[in-house]
Design an enzyme around this catalytic site. Structure first.
Site, PDB file in Angstrom:
ATOM      1  N   HIS A   9       0.812  -1.225   0.000  1.00 48.29           N
ATOM      2  CA  HIS A   9       0.000   0.000   0.000  1.00 48.29           C
ATOM      3  C   HIS A   9       0.844   1.273   0.000  1.00 48.29           C
ATOM      4  CE1 HIS A   9      -3.685  -2.164   0.243  1.00 48.29           C
ATOM      5  NE2 HIS A   9      -3.353  -2.767   1.371  1.00 48.29           N
ATOM      6  N   HIS A  58      11.608  42.415   2.809  1.00 49.07           N
ATOM      7  CA  HIS A  58      11.583  40.946   2.852  1.00 49.07           C
ATOM      8  C   HIS A  58      12.313  40.368   1.678  1.00 49.07           C
ATOM      9  CE1 HIS A  58       9.820  36.854   3.165  1.00 49.07           C
ATOM     10  NE2 HIS A  58       9.638  37.172   4.415  1.00 49.07           N
TER      11      HIS A  58
END
Ligand SMILES: [Zn+2]
Length: 440
Positions: free
Chosen positions: A266, A345
Site C-alpha cells: 500500500h 523581505h
C-alpha cells in the site's frame, strides 16, 4: 454490462449489503448511490452527525499500514482499497459509498461482494467524457524493502505484477489488461492473504476482531490456512493486483499506462498515486493559458476589483484566466520588484512572503465564493489556513498561477477551499482555507 470506454459512468440505482467490519468486528451496511459527472468516488459516514463525506483522492490519504485509510479533518474511513478497486475496474467513475461505520464490510477478503453489488446496481454511461492520465515518460517508485513499481507508457491500462513471500516462497507472476471482464473473472475473487507472524500480535491486541479464516488466507511457514481451498494457484499475486488497482483509483483519473509492480504494498502504491497526481498538476499548470479568455471565461482587473474590496498594496490577483467549473478557477498574479513587501523581505534578497501567497489564494477563493453566492453585499472572511506548505521561493519576475477549488460549502455560513500556487510549472505553495460569510 458493456461499458463505453470514453464516457464517465455511475451506478444505475442504489444498492447495498451488510457484513462484518474487519477491525471492529461489528456489523456494517454499505450502500452505493449514483452520483453526477465529475463527482468522483466519495465515502459517506452515515453514522456520524451531518453525515460527512470524504473524497477518495490521494490528497486525503492518511494511513497505509496493512490497509488504505483516507480521511478529512478527524473523520476516517479504513480499508477502502477493495471497494475502490471494484468500482474503478468495473468502470464506475462517480458514486457515493455510504456506510454506517468507519470501514466497509470485509466480505470474504476479496472484491467479490463489491462486484456482486455493482452488478446489482448496474453501470450506466453519463454525458461527460472520462478524464485520463496518459503516461508520457517512465515513472518509478521504490522502497528499502525491495518494492519497485514502474509505470510505462501504454495505450491501455495494464498491470504486470510479481509477488514473493519470505525466502522467495510463493513466487508468482500475473499480467493483465484491466477491463471489467478480466477483473471480474481473474482478480475480484482473489482473497487477502496475511502472514501468521504479522497478524498474531494484532489478534493478541484484539485489533482485528472481525478477522477470521472466512475473510483471509493465513500463511504460516509452509502451510496455507483458509476456509476454502485456494481459488487460483497464484491467488496471492492476483490479490496484490487488486490492491494496486484500488490504491491507484485514488488518482481520480483513468490511467493509460502499464504498471510493472515488484512486491507492491500500500505504501508504494500510494507513493505512485501521489507522483501521478503531482505530474497531473504540473501538466495542468503548463496547459494554463496566459491570455484573457473571450466571453465569460475569466475576469479582467476591473471585474476583479468590482468583486474584491482589496486595493493596493493588498490586491493580490491581476486577473482570473479560467473558471474550470463553478467551484474551480485559476487566477494570475505577476510579481514585480516594485511590490512593497520586497523592501523589507529581505533587503538585498527579495523573496515573496509566504503569507502573501496565502492571501492571494484567499482572494481567488473569495471570487469563487462570490460567484456562487451571486452577491457583493456579503464578504467571505478568512478564518483559518490548514496544511500550509511553502515549497519554493517566489522571486521578482515570477508569474504565479493561483489555483482554487471550493471543496465544502456548509450551508450559508462556512466554506472550505483547496488552493495551490504554481510558478514555472512547479507548485510553490499550497493551503486549505476556511471562510465564513459576513455582511459588508
Ligand atoms: Zn487487499
Amino acid at each position: 454490462m458493456a461499458v463505453t470506454p470514453e464516457l464517465q459512468h455511475t451506478v444505475g440505482k442504489s444498492a447495498g449489503f451488510s457484513g462484518t467490519a474487519l477491525h471492529t468486528g461489528e456489523k456494517v451496511t454499505l450502500r452505493l448511490h449514483p452520483a453526477p459527472v465529475d463527482h468522483g468516488i466519495k465515502f459517506k459516514r452515515k453514522d456520524l452527525q451531518d453525515e460527512p463525506t470524504i473524497d477518495a483522492k490521494i490528497e486525503n490519504l492518511k494511513m497505509v499500514e496493512r490497509a488504505t485509510t483516507i480521511g478529512e479533518g478527524s473523520i476516517r474511513v479504513h480499508t477502502v482499497e477493495h471497494v475502490l478497486a471494484a468500482l474503478w475496474a468495473m468502470g464506475v467513475d462517480n458514486a457515493v459509498v455510504e456506510m454506517d461505520a468507519n470501514e466497509p464490510p470485509i466480505g470474504d477478503g476479496s472484491a467479490q461482494s463489491y462486484v456482486d453489488l455493482i452488478r446489482k446496481a448496474g453501470v450506466i454511461a453519463q454525458e461527460e467524457p472520462r478524464k485520463f492520465f496518459h503516461v508520457r515518460d517512465t515513472m518509478h517508485v521504490e522502497s528499502k524493502t525491495g518494492t519497485l513499481i514502474i509505470l510505462l507508457p501504454d495505450e491501455k491500462f495494464r498491470i504486470s505484477c510479481t509477488q514473493a513471500g519470505p525466502n522467495n516462497q510463493f513466487s508468482q507472476f500475473f499480467s493483465m489488461e484491466v477491463t471489467p471482464a478480466v477483473f471480474e473473472r481473474e482478480i475480484a475473487p482473489a482473497r487477502t492473504f496475511v502472514y501468521y507472524e504479522d497478524v498474531k500480535p494484532l489478534m493478541d491486541k484484539n485489533l482485528i476482531k472481525g478477522g477470521s479464516l472466512e475473510n483471509a488466507i493465513v500463511v504460516r511457514g509452509e502451510a496455507v490456512l483458509s476456509k476454502e481451498p485456494l481459488r487460483f494457484s497464484d491467488e496471492f499475486v492476483r490479490h496484490k493486483i487488486l490492491d494496486v488497482i484500488g490504491d491507484l483509483a485514488l488518482v481520480g483519473r483513468r490511467i493509460r499506462g502499464h504498471v510493472v509492480a515488484v512486491k507492491p504494498g500500500h505504501a508504494t502504491n500510494a507513493e505512485l498515486a501521489r507522483a501521478i497526481a503531482r505530474e497531473q498538476t504540473r501538466r495542468s499548470a503548463v496547459a494554463t493559458p496566459r491570455t484573457m479568455p473571450s466571453g465569460d471565461g475569466g475576469l479582467d482587473i476591473d471585474q476583479v476589483m468590482q468583486i474584491l474590496p482589496h486595493r493596493f498594496p493588498f490586491l493580490m490577483v491581476d486577473r482570473i484566466i479560467s473558471f474550470e467549473t463553478e467551484t474551480k478557477c485559476v487566477g494570475v498574479k505577476t510579481v514585480t520588484i516594485n511590490e512593497p513587501f520586497f523592501q523589507g523581505h529581505f533587503p538585498g534578497h527579495p523573496v515573496m512572503p509566504g503569507v502573501m501567497q496565502v492571501e492571494a489564494m484567499a482572494q481567488v477563493a473569495s471570487i469563487l465564493l462570490f460567484k456562487l453566492a451571486k452577491t457583493t453585499s456579503r464578504i467571505g472572511y478568512f478564518m483559518s489556513a490548514d496544511e500550509v506548505k511553502f515549497r519554493k521561493p517566489v522571486l521578482p519576475g515570477d508569474t504565479i498561477f493561483i489555483h482554487a477549488e471550493l471543496t465544502k460549502s456548509r450551508g450559508e455560513r462556512l466554506a472550505k477551499a483547496k488552493c495551490h500556487c504554481v510558478v514555472n510549472d512547479a507548485i510553490v505553495s499550497e493551503a486549505e482555507l476556511m471562510f465564513t460569510f459576513l455582511d459588508k
